[in-house]
Scaffold this motif. Sequence first.
Motif, short mmCIF file in Angstrom:
data_model
loop_
_atom_site.label_atom_id
_atom_site.label_comp_id
_atom_site.label_asym_id
_atom_site.label_seq_id
_atom_site.Cartn_x
_atom_site.Cartn_y
_atom_site.Cartn_z
N GLY A 1 -16.72 94.43 -33.92
CA GLY A 1 -16.96 95.82 -34.36
C GLY A 1 -18.41 96.06 -34.72
N LEU A 2 -19.04 95.11 -35.37
CA LEU A 2 -20.47 95.24 -35.70
C LEU A 2 -21.31 95.32 -34.43
N VAL A 3 -21.01 94.46 -33.47
CA VAL A 3 -21.75 94.47 -32.20
C VAL A 3 -21.59 95.83 -31.53
N ARG A 4 -20.37 96.35 -31.50
CA ARG A 4 -20.13 97.68 -30.91
C ARG A 4 -20.96 98.74 -31.62
N ASP A 5 -20.98 98.70 -32.95
CA ASP A 5 -21.75 99.68 -33.71
C ASP A 5 -23.24 99.58 -33.42
N TRP A 6 -23.76 98.36 -33.30
CA TRP A 6 -25.19 98.20 -32.98
C TRP A 6 -25.51 98.72 -31.59
N LEU A 7 -24.61 98.45 -30.64
CA LEU A 7 -24.85 98.91 -29.27
C LEU A 7 -24.90 100.43 -29.17
N THR A 8 -24.09 101.10 -29.97
CA THR A 8 -23.98 102.56 -29.87
C THR A 8 -24.77 103.29 -30.96
N ALA A 9 -25.60 102.58 -31.71
CA ALA A 9 -26.33 103.17 -32.84
C ALA A 9 -27.37 104.18 -32.40
N GLY A 10 -27.88 104.07 -31.19
CA GLY A 10 -28.93 104.96 -30.73
C GLY A 10 -30.30 104.43 -31.12
N VAL A 11 -31.32 105.18 -30.70
CA VAL A 11 -32.70 104.77 -30.93
C VAL A 11 -33.51 105.94 -31.44
N MET A 12 -34.34 105.68 -32.46
CA MET A 12 -35.30 106.68 -32.94
C MET A 12 -36.66 106.28 -32.39
N ASP A 13 -37.29 107.18 -31.65
CA ASP A 13 -38.62 106.93 -31.09
C ASP A 13 -39.48 108.16 -31.32
N LYS A 14 -40.52 108.00 -32.12
CA LYS A 14 -41.44 109.09 -32.44
C LYS A 14 -40.69 110.29 -33.01
N GLY A 15 -39.72 110.00 -33.89
CA GLY A 15 -38.97 111.05 -34.54
C GLY A 15 -37.87 111.68 -33.71
N GLU A 16 -37.65 111.19 -32.50
CA GLU A 16 -36.63 111.74 -31.63
C GLU A 16 -35.50 110.73 -31.44
N PHE A 17 -34.26 111.18 -31.67
CA PHE A 17 -33.08 110.33 -31.54
C PHE A 17 -32.56 110.36 -30.10
N THR A 18 -32.30 109.19 -29.57
CA THR A 18 -31.70 109.06 -28.24
C THR A 18 -30.43 108.23 -28.38
N PRO A 19 -29.27 108.79 -27.99
CA PRO A 19 -28.03 108.00 -28.07
C PRO A 19 -28.04 106.86 -27.05
N THR A 20 -27.29 105.82 -27.34
CA THR A 20 -27.20 104.69 -26.41
C THR A 20 -25.74 104.52 -26.01
N GLU A 21 -25.40 105.07 -24.85
CA GLU A 21 -24.04 104.95 -24.32
C GLU A 21 -23.92 103.74 -23.40
#
Length: 118
Positions: free
Chosen positions: A85-105
């Motif tokens: 479950g932790l691994v799943r949460d990390w994989l789908t946590a998304g990324v913040m880059d220069k103040g912009e959030f990008t989901p990680t599907e």
Amino acid sequence: MIVDRVLQARVKNALEPEWEARFEPKSYGFRPGRGCHDAIEAIYQAVKGRAPKRRWILDADLAAAFDRIDHGKLLSLLGAFPARGLVRDWLTAGVMDKGEFTPTEEGNPREASSAPCC
């Protein structure tokens, strides 16, 4: 966050021995205890002398390979691992880059960022 780093280290320490044993012995990229100097030495040993073991060398860099990791497939390979479950949460946590959030599907969230590596 420190707690997250500790959890990541625990999961890595639990998974690494089994998964490391599955990898190709002649693979040197991003492997514990291996580096570019080890790869260079292996190449040298394979091509030295009058009758080398090998006459060619393959150097492959698969562009965007980590950007395409299938989360479902990866999680299924973990089976009943307690921290799945932790691994799943990390994989789908998304990324913040220069103040912009990008989901990680799909893919590795760390690789999804445009931040320079190494």
